[in-house]
Design a protein around this motif. Sequence first.
Motif, PDB file in Angstrom:
ATOM      1  N   ARG A 155       0.856  -1.186   0.000  1.00  0.00           N
ATOM      2  CA  ARG A 155       0.000   0.000   0.000  1.00  0.00           C
ATOM      3  C   ARG A 155       0.892   1.236   0.000  1.00  0.00           C
ATOM      4  O   ARG A 155       2.096   1.158   0.263  1.00  0.00           O
ATOM      5  CB  ARG A 155      -0.901   0.001   1.240  1.00  0.00           C
ATOM      6  N   ALA A 156       0.332   2.386  -0.293  1.00  0.00           N
ATOM      7  CA  ALA A 156       1.080   3.636  -0.227  1.00  0.00           C
ATOM      8  C   ALA A 156       1.559   3.838   1.211  1.00  0.00           C
ATOM      9  O   ALA A 156       0.765   3.780   2.151  1.00  0.00           O
ATOM     10  CB  ALA A 156       0.211   4.806  -0.663  1.00  0.00           C
ATOM     11  N   GLY A 157       2.836   4.043   1.377  1.00  0.00           N
ATOM     12  CA  GLY A 157       3.401   4.171   2.718  1.00  0.00           C
ATOM     13  C   GLY A 157       3.806   2.843   3.320  1.00  0.00           C
ATOM     14  O   GLY A 157       4.350   2.802   4.433  1.00  0.00           O
ATOM     15  N   GLY A 158       3.542   1.744   2.587  1.00  0.00           N
ATOM     16  CA  GLY A 158       3.908   0.421   3.069  1.00  0.00           C
ATOM     17  C   GLY A 158       5.414   0.232   3.097  1.00  0.00           C
ATOM     18  O   GLY A 158       6.159   0.904   2.379  1.00  0.00           O
ATOM     19  N   ARG A 159       5.874  -0.703   3.942  1.00  0.00           N
ATOM     20  CA  ARG A 159       7.297  -0.903   4.166  1.00  0.00           C
ATOM     21  C   ARG A 159       7.717  -2.305   3.740  1.00  0.00           C
ATOM     22  O   ARG A 159       6.938  -3.243   3.857  1.00  0.00           O
ATOM     23  CB  ARG A 159       7.624  -0.693   5.651  1.00  0.00           C
ATOM     24  N   ALA A 160       8.954  -2.420   3.291  1.00  0.00           N
ATOM     25  CA  ALA A 160       9.435  -3.722   2.830  1.00  0.00           C
ATOM     26  C   ALA A 160      10.901  -3.918   3.202  1.00  0.00           C
ATOM     27  O   ALA A 160      11.680  -2.958   3.263  1.00  0.00           O
ATOM     28  CB  ALA A 160       9.265  -3.862   1.319  1.00  0.00           C
ATOM     29  N   ALA A 161      11.255  -5.197   3.431  1.00  0.00           N
ATOM     30  CA  ALA A 161      12.650  -5.608   3.612  1.00  0.00           C
ATOM     31  C   ALA A 161      12.814  -6.881   2.798  1.00  0.00           C
ATOM     32  O   ALA A 161      12.180  -7.897   3.096  1.00  0.00           O
ATOM     33  CB  ALA A 161      12.962  -5.848   5.086  1.00  0.00           C
ATOM     34  N   ASN A 221      11.158   4.946  -1.362  1.00  0.00           N
ATOM     35  CA  ASN A 221      12.252   5.493  -0.568  1.00  0.00           C
ATOM     36  C   ASN A 221      13.143   4.339  -0.129  1.00  0.00           C
ATOM     37  O   ASN A 221      12.889   3.686   0.878  1.00  0.00           O
ATOM     38  CB  ASN A 221      11.708   6.245   0.647  1.00  0.00           C
ATOM     39  N   LEU A 222      14.177   4.064  -0.928  1.00  0.00           N
ATOM     40  CA  LEU A 222      15.141   3.015  -0.588  1.00  0.00           C
ATOM     41  C   LEU A 222      16.096   3.607   0.452  1.00  0.00           C
ATOM     42  O   LEU A 222      17.155   4.124   0.127  1.00  0.00           O
ATOM     43  CB  LEU A 222      15.901   2.559  -1.833  1.00  0.00           C
ATOM     44  N   HIS A 223      15.702   3.534   1.713  1.00  0.00           N
ATOM     45  CA  HIS A 223      16.438   4.255   2.750  1.00  0.00           C
ATOM     46  C   HIS A 223      17.627   3.479   3.312  1.00  0.00           C
ATOM     47  O   HIS A 223      18.566   4.080   3.854  1.00  0.00           O
ATOM     48  CB  HIS A 223      15.498   4.653   3.895  1.00  0.00           C
ATOM     49  N   PHE A 230      15.770  -2.200   2.176  1.00  0.00           N
ATOM     50  CA  PHE A 230      14.689  -1.691   3.035  1.00  0.00           C
ATOM     51  C   PHE A 230      14.112  -0.459   2.351  1.00  0.00           C
ATOM     52  O   PHE A 230      14.846   0.517   2.088  1.00  0.00           O
ATOM     53  CB  PHE A 230      15.227  -1.298   4.414  1.00  0.00           C
ATOM     54  N   PHE A 231      12.808  -0.485   2.068  1.00  0.00           N
ATOM     55  CA  PHE A 231      12.225   0.668   1.375  1.00  0.00           C
ATOM     56  C   PHE A 231      10.773   0.885   1.767  1.00  0.00           C
ATOM     57  O   PHE A 231      10.109  -0.006   2.301  1.00  0.00           O
ATOM     58  CB  PHE A 231      12.348   0.516  -0.145  1.00  0.00           C
ATOM     59  N   GLU A 232      10.307   2.108   1.494  1.00  0.00           N
ATOM     60  CA  GLU A 232       8.908   2.486   1.703  1.00  0.00           C
ATOM     61  C   GLU A 232       8.340   2.922   0.360  1.00  0.00           C
ATOM     62  O   GLU A 232       9.021   3.582  -0.428  1.00  0.00           O
ATOM     63  CB  GLU A 232       8.785   3.619   2.719  1.00  0.00           C
ATOM     64  N   LYS A 233       7.097   2.567   0.120  1.00  0.00           N
ATOM     65  CA  LYS A 233       6.476   2.887  -1.161  1.00  0.00           C
ATOM     66  C   LYS A 233       5.786   4.249  -1.122  1.00  0.00           C
ATOM     67  O   LYS A 233       5.157   4.601  -0.123  1.00  0.00           O
ATOM     68  CB  LYS A 233       5.453   1.808  -1.518  1.00  0.00           C
ATOM     69  N   GLY A 234       5.935   5.005  -2.224  1.00  0.00           N
ATOM     70  CA  GLY A 234       5.123   6.211  -2.361  1.00  0.00           C
ATOM     71  C   GLY A 234       5.872   7.522  -2.382  1.00  0.00           C
ATOM     72  O   GLY A 234       5.283   8.561  -2.687  1.00  0.00           O
ATOM     73  N   ALA A 235       7.156   7.499  -2.062  1.00  0.00           N
ATOM     74  CA  ALA A 235       7.948   8.742  -2.099  1.00  0.00           C
ATOM     75  C   ALA A 235       9.316   8.420  -2.676  1.00  0.00           C
ATOM     76  O   ALA A 235       9.852   7.340  -2.436  1.00  0.00           O
ATOM     77  CB  ALA A 235       8.083   9.336  -0.706  1.00  0.00           C
ATOM     78  N   PRO A 236       9.907   9.331  -3.457  1.00  0.00           N
ATOM     79  CA  PRO A 236      11.212   9.051  -4.061  1.00  0.00           C
ATOM     80  C   PRO A 236      12.331   9.010  -3.021  1.00  0.00           C
ATOM     81  O   PRO A 236      12.225   9.605  -1.948  1.00  0.00           O
ATOM     82  CB  PRO A 236      11.398  10.215  -5.039  1.00  0.00           C
TER      83      PRO A 236
END
Length: 492
Positions: A330-336, A363-365, A386-392
């Motif tokens: 989802r928008a704002g969702g997190r992944a590893a 956001n591949l932080h 590790f990234f979050e979806k929806g923002a560069p």
Amino acid sequence: MFEQTFKNLDDVLRKEAGCSSELDYTEQTSWLLFLKYLDDLEDERSQEAVLTGDSYGFILDEPYRWSSWAAPKKADGTLDHDAALTGPDLIEFVSGDLFPYLKGFKGRAESPDTIEYKIGEIFGEITNKFASGYSLRDALDLIDGLQFRSQKEKHELSDLYESRIKSMGNAGRNGGEYYTPRPLIRAMVRVMQPKIGERVYDGACGSAGFLCEAHDYLRYGPDGKSGDKLTATQLETLQTKTLYGREKKSLAYVIAIMNLILHGVEAPNIIHGNTLADHDQDVQGKDRYDITLANPPYGGKERKEVQQNFPIKTGETAFLFLQHFIRYLRAGGRAAVVIKNTFLSNSDNASVGLRKELLENCNLHTVLDCPGGTFQGAGVKTVVLFFEKGAPTRKVWFYQLDPGRNLGKTNPLNDDDLADFVEKQATFADSDQSWSVDVGDIDEKTWDLSVKNPNVEEEAPLRAPDEIIAEIRALDAESEGILEGIEELVGK
């Protein structure tokens, strides 16, 4: 308490001609454990119904319950040898009657979310590999001594089962397919910090290690001691609406179901099927997930028709899975997500396009660079994205994991090795092992994300061939002189 039982069970399985490897041992142990667990669960529910004055409808018909054919008891609680099947009669019943009956539950179940469906799915995918009814009788007697009543018993059984999965993963060249090191998984979960009410997903769940660790984090907290703080509603949410997975391979699917059951999930939300073949470009909001934790298979190849489901066409399974995970967040969702470290620098169109997708739409932080030997038997180096979806992406924080020793079977990765990473990741702190890179400094033609620690001095450049040849000749001349001196001494 149960460790000796598992050792004895291994001794029985080693004598079986149809069981030739750790994979077979785990498969056969799984279906036996599942039926014993199911019998204990039904017995517990029927007793609760009696206490409340309700009626209980058993899932299994009486002749097919564990307590009827596997371990019928006398009034004093001992095995009724006259009623218990053994020898050829036992094999005939299990293979000819029991398995077909259990397989039929898939067609009779109301939905895939029910334990009835799981029963049908499991016994439609595996076979009884016991050829000797006497060996099977020995195995049944051992399994019958295991209990699933208390949380302590389930915890010990889950630890033993995890050890079996680890042994199975290390037994063959595809170790990473079944077993991702639990310290690495726990570190990934701690960075993700899942919360009750969030949907956690692994579309390549294997033995469900990520989902089991996410469950334990949510159930018992990061310290493993705060489980008593969950309300009944929260526990119900954790049981039924939190953990989701898909698995293509039959054996891994069965193991995933059993592994989650032993961790306390009664009817795991695991679907048996090819995630990539079922990938849908038009995902509905209700089908998206808050968190993805995964170690997708790499090195595999998918057919052209499967690749058509994805905007970036490639046969590499790991790259298709990465697209799938992004799509289903989802928008704002997190992944590893674990992936081969060559993904960061490969120059093929799919790698470049996928890195561009990650950096521009997510956001591949954080990138965790894992050392060689992290995965036993896999023979590849990996990184965790590790990234979050929806923002560069604006900035990428890299951490180069260095345990200070060579990793191997007798010296595996442990939780202490990852403690510094988890601590520093919380603030993206710089150190000798960590640093940040601004996206503006990344080449937009290649989007190369190669892990190069700026805090480590580069090795001296390779010398020119003529310089090396000259040194070899000088050493040869020196050796010749030494030999001549020795000959003179011997001659005297």
